[in-house]
Design an enzyme around this catalytic site. Sequence first.
Site, PDB file in Angstrom:
ATOM      1  N   GLU A  37       0.831  -1.215   0.000  1.00 30.01           N
ATOM      2  CA  GLU A  37       0.000   0.000   0.000  1.00 30.01           C
ATOM      3  C   GLU A  37       0.868   1.268   0.000  1.00 30.01           C
ATOM      4  OE1 GLU A  37      -3.745  -0.092   1.970  1.00 30.01           O
ATOM      5  OE2 GLU A  37      -3.877  -2.267   1.741  1.00 30.01           O
TER       6      GLU A  37
HETATM    7  N1  CAA Z   1      -6.676  11.569  -3.652  1.00 31.77           N
HETATM    8  C1  CAA Z   1      -7.255  12.053  -4.788  1.00 31.77           C
HETATM    9  N2  CAA Z   1      -6.547  12.288  -5.910  1.00 31.77           N
HETATM   10  C2  CAA Z   1      -5.227  12.034  -5.883  1.00 31.77           C
HETATM   11  C3  CAA Z   1      -4.575  11.551  -4.731  1.00 31.77           C
HETATM   12  C4  CAA Z   1      -5.366  11.320  -3.593  1.00 31.77           C
HETATM   13  N3  CAA Z   1      -4.832  10.838  -2.458  1.00 31.77           N
HETATM   14  N4  CAA Z   1      -3.269  11.392  -5.006  1.00 31.77           N
HETATM   15  C5  CAA Z   1      -3.093  11.797  -6.285  1.00 31.77           C
HETATM   16  N5  CAA Z   1      -4.287  12.166  -6.812  1.00 31.77           N
HETATM   17  C6  CAA Z   1      -4.550  12.709  -8.147  1.00 31.77           C
HETATM   18  C7  CAA Z   1      -3.783  13.998  -8.379  1.00 31.77           C
HETATM   19  O1  CAA Z   1      -4.512  15.117  -7.921  1.00 31.77           O
HETATM   20  C8  CAA Z   1      -3.628  14.007  -9.892  1.00 31.77           C
HETATM   21  O2  CAA Z   1      -4.820  14.456 -10.498  1.00 31.77           O
HETATM   22  P1  CAA Z   1      -4.883  15.849 -11.348  1.00 31.77           P
HETATM   23  O3  CAA Z   1      -3.826  15.728 -12.410  1.00 31.77           O
HETATM   24  O4  CAA Z   1      -6.266  15.877 -11.867  1.00 31.77           O
HETATM   25  O5  CAA Z   1      -4.581  16.928 -10.363  1.00 31.77           O
HETATM   26  C9  CAA Z   1      -3.511  12.527 -10.224  1.00 31.77           C
HETATM   27  O6  CAA Z   1      -4.062  11.790  -9.143  1.00 31.77           O
HETATM   28  C10 CAA Z   1      -2.076  12.095 -10.441  1.00 31.77           C
HETATM   29  O7  CAA Z   1      -1.376  12.406  -9.268  1.00 31.77           O
HETATM   30  P2  CAA Z   1       0.205  12.552  -9.218  1.00 31.77           P
HETATM   31  O8  CAA Z   1       0.652  13.449 -10.337  1.00 31.77           O
HETATM   32  O9  CAA Z   1       0.567  12.911  -7.837  1.00 31.77           O
HETATM   33  O10 CAA Z   1       0.660  11.076  -9.592  1.00 31.77           O
HETATM   34  P3  CAA Z   1       2.105  10.425  -9.562  1.00 31.77           P
HETATM   35  O11 CAA Z   1       2.281   9.620 -10.771  1.00 31.77           O
HETATM   36  O12 CAA Z   1       3.148  11.481  -9.266  1.00 31.77           O
HETATM   37  O13 CAA Z   1       1.997   9.366  -8.368  1.00 31.77           O
HETATM   38  C11 CAA Z   1       2.090   8.502  -6.153  1.00 31.77           C
HETATM   39  C12 CAA Z   1       1.734   9.678  -7.084  1.00 31.77           C
HETATM   40  C13 CAA Z   1       1.740   8.988  -4.774  1.00 31.77           C
HETATM   41  C14 CAA Z   1       3.559   8.145  -6.211  1.00 31.77           C
HETATM   42  C15 CAA Z   1       1.218   7.272  -6.565  1.00 31.77           C
HETATM   43  O14 CAA Z   1       1.615   6.737  -7.788  1.00 31.77           O
HETATM   44  C16 CAA Z   1       1.221   6.182  -5.534  1.00 31.77           C
HETATM   45  O15 CAA Z   1       0.546   6.274  -4.513  1.00 31.77           O
HETATM   46  N6  CAA Z   1       1.986   5.074  -5.779  1.00 31.77           N
HETATM   47  C17 CAA Z   1       1.988   3.929  -4.879  1.00 31.77           C
HETATM   48  C18 CAA Z   1       0.943   2.944  -5.284  1.00 31.77           C
HETATM   49  C19 CAA Z   1       0.625   1.987  -4.181  1.00 31.77           C
HETATM   50  O16 CAA Z   1       0.385   2.360  -3.052  1.00 31.77           O
HETATM   51  N7  CAA Z   1       0.553   0.705  -4.542  1.00 31.77           N
HETATM   52  C20 CAA Z   1       0.151  -0.290  -3.624  1.00 31.77           C
HETATM   53  C21 CAA Z   1      -0.642  -1.335  -4.312  1.00 31.77           C
HETATM   54  S1  CAA Z   1      -2.098  -1.843  -3.508  1.00 31.77           S
HETATM   55  C22 CAA Z   1      -1.678  -2.903  -2.282  1.00 31.77           C
HETATM   56  O17 CAA Z   1      -0.554  -3.029  -1.864  1.00 31.77           O
HETATM   57  C23 CAA Z   1      -2.841  -3.612  -1.706  1.00 31.77           C
HETATM   58  C24 CAA Z   1      -2.536  -4.909  -1.082  1.00 31.77           C
HETATM   59  O18 CAA Z   1      -2.598  -5.936  -1.736  1.00 31.77           O
HETATM   60  C25 CAA Z   1      -2.296  -4.982   0.379  1.00 31.77           C
END
Ligand code: CAA
Length: 380
Positions: A363
Amino acid sequence: MDFKLTEEQLMIRDAARDFAKAELLSGVIERDSKQEFPAEQVKKMGELGFLGMMASPEYGGGGMDTLSYVLVMEELSKIDASASVIVSVNNSLVCWGLDTYGTPEQKEKYLTKLTTGESIGAFCLSEPEAGSDATSQRTTAIDKGDHYLLNGTKNWITNGGTSDYYLVIAQTDKEKGHRGINAFIVEKTWDGFEIGPKEDKLGIRGSDTHSLIFNDVKVPKENRIGEDGFGFKFAMKTLAGGRIGIAAQALGIAAGAYELAKEYSKVRKAFGTEIMNHQAIAFKLADMHTKIEAARMLVYKSAVDKDNGDDYDLSGAMAKLYASEVAMETAIEAVQVHGGNGYVKEYHVERLMRDAKITQIYEGTSEIQKIVISRSILRD
Ligand code: CAA
């Protein structure tokens, strides 16, 4: 800030504590060793209402607050982090996502089964080449009029083999970047859906982690979640809440390891006295206790933020980052306090140490939490 728990919160916490001791503890070493999914225990947790705690009562959910969910996660994780991740994914990522963004028809058809534990759900975002970099989805869902055609592979999916319903994130229009991503509800029995081999993991070995393969799976249009292009935001928002659940899991692992170390220090003797009387051990316990309490404050605060309708992206990321560090550190120290006994399965701490590591990875890794935190504080 007032963290005084209500009568209901105390009751649900105690119910989880009792359940973990009575139903999870006895088989936890064997399930870890055999990589066995706790099917019977998951069924019972469904009956107790632990699988859809925050979801709307009209769809079978408990209608409870996030803090109650955190308390349950903490208690279950003290004893069995494999069982608690099943609970976390079903609650935070699947039920919450559907309850918040699903249509009434989707909720009626799927959520009612997921909240009660009749069915289990999985959240499918990660791919062989899109783990942390979640916008780089290679799985595609091509619009074919009344349905989408889904193709691709998902990796490290918790509840991968045991779920009935899968929330799958896929690229529908590459040109649009993250705005060309959608989320879909996919059923296990559909043609072209294949479950890959089970992962042989370091920790949380009782949970069921698989890759998934989609080969021309037909997904009806009505199974898309939200408006066209909402999938990435759906994933981010859902994960932001999920991080609070994993932070609570980390807190529970830390607290479980600490409690075992403390009890052990009262009975184990060395150099003529119980080892708790040696400062080398007493100071370790003091450090553990202090850090766990600090982690608890962050975790509860993030839950309260969510319950109050405040922003919880930042507080959830801080809670997960810190609690997972404390889990890892505490579990390693708990093994140290146990000496040689800490290195064998019977004493539980070696398992907690292996389980703790995943809380710094799934996550969103610790590094991802730092991206979320730094972006948030630097934006102000
Ligand atoms: N809420 C709402 N919108 C969001 C948001 C949030 N928390 N975070 C980002 N966004 C939106 C942004 O506003 C943006 O939208 P706009 O262009 O319209 O403004 C869009 O999403 C893209 O955002 P970023 O430009 O910030 O995206 P990024 O490519 O730079 O990535 C990141 C950001 C935080 C690194 C993201 O990619 C991320 O969280 N990566 C990790 C993924 C992850 O947690 N994977 C885990 C897999 S699930 C798992 O593990 C479950 C399991 O089995 C236990």
